[in-house]
Motif scaffolding. Sequence first.
Motif, PDB file in Angstrom:
ATOM      1  N   SER A  45       0.929  -1.329  -0.268  1.00  0.00           N
ATOM      2  CA  SER A  45       0.344   0.094   0.144  1.00  0.00           C
ATOM      3  C   SER A  45       0.925   1.213  -0.355  1.00  0.00           C
ATOM      4  CB  SER A  45      -0.922  -0.373   0.790  1.00  0.00           C
ATOM      5  OG  SER A  45      -0.440  -0.045   1.834  1.00  0.00           O
ATOM      6  N   ILE A  46       1.821   1.066   0.835  1.00  0.00           N
ATOM      7  CA  ILE A  46       2.866   2.039   0.656  1.00  0.00           C
ATOM      8  C   ILE A  46       3.230   2.501  -0.829  1.00  0.00           C
ATOM      9  CG2 ILE A  46       5.009   3.153   1.433  1.00  0.00           C
ATOM     10  CD1 ILE A  46       4.457   1.892   4.415  1.00  0.00           C
ATOM     11  N   LEU A  47       3.727   1.398  -1.411  1.00  0.00           N
ATOM     12  CA  LEU A  47       3.880   1.222  -2.751  1.00  0.00           C
ATOM     13  C   LEU A  47       3.398   2.264  -3.718  1.00  0.00           C
ATOM     14  CD1 LEU A  47       6.399  -1.899  -3.533  1.00  0.00           C
ATOM     15  CD2 LEU A  47       6.896   0.984  -3.232  1.00  0.00           C
ATOM     16  N   THR A  48       1.952   1.684  -3.217  1.00  0.00           N
ATOM     17  CA  THR A  48       0.824   2.192  -4.162  1.00  0.00           C
ATOM     18  C   THR A  48       0.674   3.815  -4.647  1.00  0.00           C
ATOM     19  OG1 THR A  48      -0.180  -0.006  -4.058  1.00  0.00           O
ATOM     20  CG2 THR A  48      -1.659   2.218  -4.749  1.00  0.00           C
ATOM     21  N   VAL A  49       0.787   4.495  -3.010  1.00  0.00           N
ATOM     22  CA  VAL A  49       0.452   5.613  -2.545  1.00  0.00           C
ATOM     23  C   VAL A  49       2.460   5.941  -3.468  1.00  0.00           C
ATOM     24  CG1 VAL A  49      -1.509   5.621  -1.907  1.00  0.00           C
ATOM     25  CG2 VAL A  49       0.883   6.027  -0.748  1.00  0.00           C
ATOM     26  N   THR A  50       2.942   5.751  -3.799  1.00  0.00           N
ATOM     27  CA  THR A  50       4.539   6.096  -3.533  1.00  0.00           C
ATOM     28  C   THR A  50       4.998   5.986  -5.391  1.00  0.00           C
ATOM     29  OG1 THR A  50       6.086   4.591  -2.856  1.00  0.00           O
ATOM     30  CG2 THR A  50       5.222   6.675  -1.917  1.00  0.00           C
ATOM     31  N   SER A  51       5.149   4.891  -5.809  1.00  0.00           N
ATOM     32  CA  SER A  51       5.178   4.385  -7.019  1.00  0.00           C
ATOM     33  C   SER A  51       4.668   6.039  -8.165  1.00  0.00           C
ATOM     34  CB  SER A  51       4.238   3.585  -7.603  1.00  0.00           C
ATOM     35  OG  SER A  51       4.562   3.334  -9.214  1.00  0.00           O
ATOM     36  N   ARG A  52       5.767   6.015  -9.086  1.00  0.00           N
ATOM     37  CA  ARG A  52       5.349   7.211 -10.193  1.00  0.00           C
ATOM     38  C   ARG A  52       5.253   6.651 -11.402  1.00  0.00           C
ATOM     39  NH1 ARG A  52      10.023  10.439 -10.513  1.00  0.00           N
ATOM     40  NH2 ARG A  52       9.580  11.276 -12.481  1.00  0.00           N
ATOM     41  N   ARG A  53       4.975   5.432 -11.802  1.00  0.00           N
ATOM     42  CA  ARG A  53       4.293   4.874 -12.632  1.00  0.00           C
ATOM     43  C   ARG A  53       3.019   4.369 -12.666  1.00  0.00           C
ATOM     44  NH1 ARG A  53       8.289   3.658 -16.734  1.00  0.00           N
ATOM     45  NH2 ARG A  53      10.549   3.772 -16.262  1.00  0.00           N
ATOM     46  N   ILE A  54       2.309   4.651 -13.377  1.00  0.00           N
ATOM     47  CA  ILE A  54       0.560   4.794 -12.634  1.00  0.00           C
ATOM     48  C   ILE A  54      -0.082   3.011 -13.108  1.00  0.00           C
ATOM     49  CG2 ILE A  54      -0.475   5.796 -14.856  1.00  0.00           C
ATOM     50  CD1 ILE A  54      -2.474   6.494 -13.317  1.00  0.00           C
ATOM     51  N   LEU A  55       0.746   2.894 -14.021  1.00  0.00           N
ATOM     52  CA  LEU A  55       0.435   1.254 -13.974  1.00  0.00           C
ATOM     53  C   LEU A  55       1.153   0.333 -13.048  1.00  0.00           C
ATOM     54  CD1 LEU A  55      -1.238  -0.052 -15.935  1.00  0.00           C
ATOM     55  CD2 LEU A  55       0.222  -0.845 -17.658  1.00  0.00           C
ATOM     56  N   ARG A  56       2.210   0.860 -12.741  1.00  0.00           N
ATOM     57  CA  ARG A  56       2.414  -0.205 -11.444  1.00  0.00           C
ATOM     58  C   ARG A  56       1.517  -0.136 -10.746  1.00  0.00           C
ATOM     59  NH1 ARG A  56       9.115   0.627 -12.074  1.00  0.00           N
ATOM     60  NH2 ARG A  56       8.908  -0.478 -13.620  1.00  0.00           N
ATOM     61  N   ALA A  57       1.501   1.381  -9.862  1.00  0.00           N
ATOM     62  CA  ALA A  57       0.948   1.390  -8.713  1.00  0.00           C
ATOM     63  C   ALA A  57      -0.346   0.927  -8.426  1.00  0.00           C
ATOM     64  CB  ALA A  57       0.146   2.788  -8.700  1.00  0.00           C
ATOM     65  N   ALA A  58      -1.591   0.812  -9.921  1.00  0.00           N
ATOM     66  CA  ALA A  58      -2.765   0.293 -10.514  1.00  0.00           C
ATOM     67  C   ALA A  58      -2.008  -1.570  -9.767  1.00  0.00           C
ATOM     68  CB  ALA A  58      -3.105  -0.010 -11.656  1.00  0.00           C
ATOM     69  N   THR A  59      -1.036  -2.717 -10.174  1.00  0.00           N
ATOM     70  CA  THR A  59      -0.610  -3.409 -10.502  1.00  0.00           C
ATOM     71  C   THR A  59      -0.439  -3.654  -8.768  1.00  0.00           C
ATOM     72  OG1 THR A  59       0.725  -3.379 -12.066  1.00  0.00           O
ATOM     73  CG2 THR A  59       1.076  -5.574 -10.939  1.00  0.00           C
ATOM     74  N   PHE A  60       0.466  -2.928  -7.978  1.00  0.00           N
ATOM     75  CA  PHE A  60       0.262  -3.330  -6.557  1.00  0.00           C
ATOM     76  C   PHE A  60      -0.665  -2.641  -5.297  1.00  0.00           C
ATOM     77  CE2 PHE A  60       4.948  -0.652  -7.408  1.00  0.00           C
ATOM     78  CZ  PHE A  60       5.278  -2.221  -7.778  1.00  0.00           C
ATOM     79  N   LEU A  61      -2.134  -2.488  -6.305  1.00  0.00           N
ATOM     80  CA  LEU A  61      -3.149  -2.633  -5.786  1.00  0.00           C
ATOM     81  C   LEU A  61      -3.497  -3.399  -5.967  1.00  0.00           C
ATOM     82  CD1 LEU A  61      -5.644  -0.280  -4.486  1.00  0.00           C
ATOM     83  CD2 LEU A  61      -6.008  -0.143  -6.791  1.00  0.00           C
ATOM     84  N   LEU A  62      -3.481  -4.251  -6.865  1.00  0.00           N
ATOM     85  CA  LEU A  62      -4.355  -5.692  -6.922  1.00  0.00           C
ATOM     86  C   LEU A  62      -3.454  -6.818  -5.509  1.00  0.00           C
ATOM     87  CD1 LEU A  62      -5.091  -7.854  -8.869  1.00  0.00           C
ATOM     88  CD2 LEU A  62      -3.950  -8.177 -10.164  1.00  0.00           C
ATOM     89  N   PHE A  63      -1.786  -6.026  -5.793  1.00  0.00           N
ATOM     90  CA  PHE A  63      -1.418  -7.313  -4.624  1.00  0.00           C
ATOM     91  C   PHE A  63      -1.778  -7.318  -3.111  1.00  0.00           C
ATOM     92  CE2 PHE A  63       2.949  -7.065  -7.200  1.00  0.00           C
ATOM     93  CZ  PHE A  63       2.587  -8.522  -7.801  1.00  0.00           C
ATOM     94  N   VAL A  64      -1.915  -5.868  -2.970  1.00  0.00           N
ATOM     95  CA  VAL A  64      -2.966  -5.764  -1.620  1.00  0.00           C
ATOM     96  C   VAL A  64      -4.303  -5.689  -1.858  1.00  0.00           C
ATOM     97  CG1 VAL A  64      -3.565  -3.303   0.253  1.00  0.00           C
ATOM     98  CG2 VAL A  64      -1.861  -2.564  -1.740  1.00  0.00           C
ATOM     99  N   LEU A  65      -4.816  -5.693  -2.634  1.00  0.00           N
ATOM    100  CA  LEU A  65      -6.541  -6.556  -1.991  1.00  0.00           C
ATOM    101  C   LEU A  65      -6.580  -8.386  -1.928  1.00  0.00           C
ATOM    102  CD1 LEU A  65      -7.969  -3.931  -4.803  1.00  0.00           C
ATOM    103  CD2 LEU A  65      -8.516  -4.249  -2.415  1.00  0.00           C
ATOM    104  N   VAL A  66      -5.400  -9.101  -2.849  1.00  0.00           N
ATOM    105  CA  VAL A  66      -5.121 -10.101  -2.811  1.00  0.00           C
ATOM    106  C   VAL A  66      -4.761 -10.597  -1.892  1.00  0.00           C
ATOM    107  CG1 VAL A  66      -4.241 -12.478  -3.612  1.00  0.00           C
ATOM    108  CG2 VAL A  66      -4.823 -10.285  -5.571  1.00  0.00           C
ATOM    109  N   ALA A  67      -4.128  -9.719  -0.558  1.00  0.00           N
ATOM    110  CA  ALA A  67      -3.877 -10.264   0.349  1.00  0.00           C
ATOM    111  C   ALA A  67      -4.708 -10.074   1.139  1.00  0.00           C
ATOM    112  CB  ALA A  67      -2.137  -9.336   1.007  1.00  0.00           C
ATOM    113  N   THR A  68      -5.399  -8.823   1.413  1.00  0.00           N
ATOM    114  CA  THR A  68      -6.603  -8.463   2.377  1.00  0.00           C
ATOM    115  C   THR A  68      -7.702  -9.632   1.853  1.00  0.00           C
ATOM    116  OG1 THR A  68      -6.557  -6.228   1.990  1.00  0.00           O
ATOM    117  CG2 THR A  68      -8.380  -6.984   2.852  1.00  0.00           C
ATOM    118  N   GLY A  69      -7.768 -10.296   0.802  1.00  0.00           N
ATOM    119  CA  GLY A  69      -8.757 -11.502   0.298  1.00  0.00           C
ATOM    120  C   GLY A  69      -8.089 -12.601   1.317  1.00  0.00           C
TER     121      GLY A  69
END
Lengths: 105, 164
Positions: free
Chosen positions: B13-37
Amino acid sequence: MFEGVPLTWFLITGTIMFFVGIYGFLVRKNLITILMSTELILNSVNINFVAFNKILYPDHLEGMFFGIFIIAVAAAEASVAIAIIINIYRRLVNIDVEKMDEMKY
Amino acid sequence: MFAIFSAVIIIFSILTVTSRRILRAATFLLFVLVATGGMYFLLRFNFLAAIQLTLYAGGIVVLIIFSILLTSHIGEKLEKPDMKKIIPAFLAAAFGAVITISTIIQHNFPTEVICGSERTNIRVIAKSLISTEKFGYALPFEVISILLLAAMVGAIILAKKRKD
């Protein structure tokens, strides 16, 4: 599995995720990244609901139902937000929040 | 297991809000959501975890990635936010996090509660979603269904091409 984990750790995880979302919400300029921060915030609240439900009241299901409703609201919100973003992009050809002052005056 | 999921959630989640490439930020968000699952699976809310994986990780992230592809160039980096914005935002977030975490640690939650470790029965979920008695959720269920319908209609109208 989770039996040894106290409720506090779940809540701390949720808190850190929530405030990381707040930070992203304040710092980011692109509309889509702001939407992603909002998803983080909603998701962290969900973790709290579910952990409270399972650890404090294991024979009830309220936390889980509120989790389901939050997920539904998040889905609705994301779809409308993305429709708005695409509409803005079509008119102004960028989605930077600081350049969007068409309706200001 | 909990430590792994928790670490994945916090780091990505920290990487999601600090990554400067927007597609990477979306991929990190996917990891966060899967870990929450995964955390829901750990707590044995199997139905909720399935919903999380299909709706969040499957639906919302795909929607976000589509809109990224429609609205920005792939290789492009986001401009760096200036320090004047980072410092107050970081202070606000850190201040809030410290206050909340210290309150959580000071509060004595009961620890010796026996955890219900059995899985939630899908039949119970279905029955309480449509029951109108105590612990029934018929009214919120209907309200959510109207909200979803309104959101669907609104999204279609908003994203439709104008005639002029």
